[in-house]
Design a protein around this motif. Sequence first.
Motif, PDB file in Angstrom:
ATOM      1  N   MET A   1      14.102 -14.235  -3.463  1.00  0.00           N
ATOM      2  CA  MET A   1      14.851 -15.427  -3.162  1.00  0.00           C
ATOM      3  C   MET A   1      14.391 -16.547  -4.093  1.00  0.00           C
ATOM      4  N   ARG A   2      15.355 -17.317  -4.600  1.00  0.00           N
ATOM      5  CA  ARG A   2      15.057 -18.475  -5.437  1.00  0.00           C
ATOM      6  C   ARG A   2      15.594 -19.724  -4.785  1.00  0.00           C
ATOM      7  N   THR A   3      14.827 -20.789  -4.859  1.00  0.00           N
ATOM      8  CA  THR A   3      15.279 -22.077  -4.357  1.00  0.00           C
ATOM      9  C   THR A   3      15.903 -22.835  -5.510  1.00  0.00           C
ATOM     10  N   LEU A   4      17.144 -23.253  -5.336  1.00  0.00           N
ATOM     11  CA  LEU A   4      17.860 -23.961  -6.389  1.00  0.00           C
ATOM     12  C   LEU A   4      18.169 -25.383  -5.959  1.00  0.00           C
ATOM     13  N   LYS A   5      18.390 -26.229  -6.926  1.00  0.00           N
ATOM     14  CA  LYS A   5      18.813 -27.596  -6.665  1.00  0.00           C
ATOM     15  C   LYS A   5      20.207 -27.559  -6.039  1.00  0.00           C
ATOM     16  N   TRP A   6      20.416 -28.383  -5.006  1.00  0.00           N
ATOM     17  CA  TRP A   6      21.708 -28.408  -4.337  1.00  0.00           C
ATOM     18  C   TRP A   6      22.757 -28.962  -5.283  1.00  0.00           C
ATOM     19  N   ASP A   7      23.907 -28.316  -5.291  1.00  0.00           N
ATOM     20  CA  ASP A   7      25.018 -28.721  -6.147  1.00  0.00           C
ATOM     21  C   ASP A   7      26.313 -28.489  -5.374  1.00  0.00           C
ATOM     22  N   PRO A   8      27.154 -29.513  -5.194  1.00  0.00           N
ATOM     23  CA  PRO A   8      28.392 -29.329  -4.437  1.00  0.00           C
ATOM     24  C   PRO A   8      29.354 -28.347  -5.113  1.00  0.00           C
ATOM     25  N   MET A   9      29.177 -28.119  -6.393  1.00  0.00           N
ATOM     26  CA  MET A   9      30.033 -27.184  -7.127  1.00  0.00           C
ATOM     27  C   MET A   9      29.316 -25.850  -7.359  1.00  0.00           C
ATOM     28  N   PHE A  10      28.425 -25.484  -6.461  1.00  0.00           N
ATOM     29  CA  PHE A  10      27.626 -24.271  -6.609  1.00  0.00           C
ATOM     30  C   PHE A  10      28.511 -23.032  -6.765  1.00  0.00           C
ATOM     31  N   ASP A  11      28.166 -22.234  -7.752  1.00  0.00           N
ATOM     32  CA  ASP A  11      28.857 -20.972  -8.009  1.00  0.00           C
ATOM     33  C   ASP A  11      27.797 -19.877  -8.013  1.00  0.00           C
ATOM     34  N   PRO A  12      27.790 -18.993  -7.015  1.00  0.00           N
ATOM     35  CA  PRO A  12      26.752 -17.963  -6.942  1.00  0.00           C
ATOM     36  C   PRO A  12      26.779 -16.988  -8.117  1.00  0.00           C
ATOM     37  N   GLU A  13      27.867 -16.938  -8.843  1.00  0.00           N
ATOM     38  CA  GLU A  13      27.967 -16.044  -9.992  1.00  0.00           C
ATOM     39  C   GLU A  13      27.348 -16.648 -11.259  1.00  0.00           C
ATOM     40  N   GLU A  14      27.182 -17.957 -11.256  1.00  0.00           N
ATOM     41  CA  GLU A  14      26.636 -18.640 -12.428  1.00  0.00           C
ATOM     42  C   GLU A  14      25.110 -18.571 -12.412  1.00  0.00           C
ATOM     43  N   LYS A  15      24.533 -18.203 -13.541  1.00  0.00           N
ATOM     44  CA  LYS A  15      23.077 -18.120 -13.630  1.00  0.00           C
ATOM     45  C   LYS A  15      22.526 -19.458 -14.100  1.00  0.00           C
ATOM     46  N   THR A  16      21.356 -19.799 -13.566  1.00  0.00           N
ATOM     47  CA  THR A  16      20.692 -21.034 -13.951  1.00  0.00           C
ATOM     48  C   THR A  16      19.202 -20.769 -14.144  1.00  0.00           C
ATOM     49  N   SER A  17      18.598 -21.527 -15.015  1.00  0.00           N
ATOM     50  CA  SER A  17      17.165 -21.375 -15.251  1.00  0.00           C
ATOM     51  C   SER A  17      16.373 -22.508 -14.598  1.00  0.00           C
ATOM     52  N   ILE A  18      17.061 -23.445 -13.951  1.00  0.00           N
ATOM     53  CA  ILE A  18      16.406 -24.580 -13.295  1.00  0.00           C
ATOM     54  C   ILE A  18      16.172 -24.240 -11.824  1.00  0.00           C
ATOM     55  N   VAL A  19      14.910 -24.335 -11.401  1.00  0.00           N
ATOM     56  CA  VAL A  19      14.557 -24.075 -10.002  1.00  0.00           C
ATOM     57  C   VAL A  19      13.642 -25.195  -9.512  1.00  0.00           C
ATOM     58  N   THR A  20      13.535 -25.315  -8.197  1.00  0.00           N
ATOM     59  CA  THR A  20      12.576 -26.258  -7.628  1.00  0.00           C
ATOM     60  C   THR A  20      11.317 -25.488  -7.269  1.00  0.00           C
ATOM     61  N   ALA A  21      10.186 -26.123  -7.492  1.00  0.00           N
ATOM     62  CA  ALA A  21       8.909 -25.474  -7.208  1.00  0.00           C
ATOM     63  C   ALA A  21       7.870 -26.529  -6.842  1.00  0.00           C
ATOM     64  N   TRP A  22       6.954 -26.132  -5.995  1.00  0.00           N
ATOM     65  CA  TRP A  22       5.815 -26.984  -5.688  1.00  0.00           C
ATOM     66  C   TRP A  22       4.743 -26.709  -6.727  1.00  0.00           C
ATOM     67  N   ILE A  23       4.192 -27.767  -7.276  1.00  0.00           N
ATOM     68  CA  ILE A  23       3.050 -27.626  -8.175  1.00  0.00           C
ATOM     69  C   ILE A  23       1.879 -28.373  -7.554  1.00  0.00           C
ATOM     70  N   SER A  24       0.697 -27.915  -7.848  1.00  0.00           N
ATOM     71  CA  SER A  24      -0.480 -28.591  -7.319  1.00  0.00           C
ATOM     72  C   SER A  24      -1.471 -28.858  -8.438  1.00  0.00           C
ATOM     73  N   PHE A  25      -2.279 -29.865  -8.225  1.00  0.00           N
ATOM     74  CA  PHE A  25      -3.318 -30.267  -9.167  1.00  0.00           C
ATOM     75  C   PHE A  25      -4.663 -30.147  -8.446  1.00  0.00           C
ATOM     76  N   PRO A  26      -5.248 -28.930  -8.427  1.00  0.00           N
ATOM     77  CA  PRO A  26      -6.460 -28.710  -7.638  1.00  0.00           C
ATOM     78  C   PRO A  26      -7.698 -29.436  -8.158  1.00  0.00           C
ATOM     79  N   THR A  27      -7.722 -29.844  -9.408  1.00  0.00           N
ATOM     80  CA  THR A  27      -8.916 -30.506  -9.951  1.00  0.00           C
ATOM     81  C   THR A  27      -8.731 -32.006 -10.125  1.00  0.00           C
ATOM     82  N   LEU A  28      -7.655 -32.564  -9.576  1.00  0.00           N
ATOM     83  CA  LEU A  28      -7.385 -33.990  -9.727  1.00  0.00           C
ATOM     84  C   LEU A  28      -8.320 -34.798  -8.824  1.00  0.00           C
TER      85      LEU A  28
END
Length: 101
Positions: A1-28
């Motif tokens: 499963m991939r989490t994608l940015k919400w888009d009102p014109m979403f097309d499940p057949e269209e491929k995208t390389s943009i995803v949402t992800a949590w990043i962390s900075f453990p040494t900050l």
Amino acid sequence: MRTLKWDPMFDPEEKTSIVTAWISFPTLPLNFFGKEAIFALASAVGKHLQLRMATQKKTRSSCAKDKVEVDLIGDSPTRINMGVRKKTREVVEKWVAIKYD
């Protein structure tokens, strides 16, 4: 499963390389848990979307987390070099690790 940015014109057949992800900075260090500092660090990865509530309130000092839009095409950085200015005005380099959840 991939989490994608919400888009009102979403097309499940269209491929995208943009995803949402949590990043962390453990040494900050805790004194860099401010919004501006974390947004600046996260911009090296992608577009900032949401700061974790525990990071905003500084209730979990072990790790700062931010949600970003990440482009899966290309290399994602695993660390960021940030300059820290000391009281003597000297700038010291500090490497901050990036972990992708």
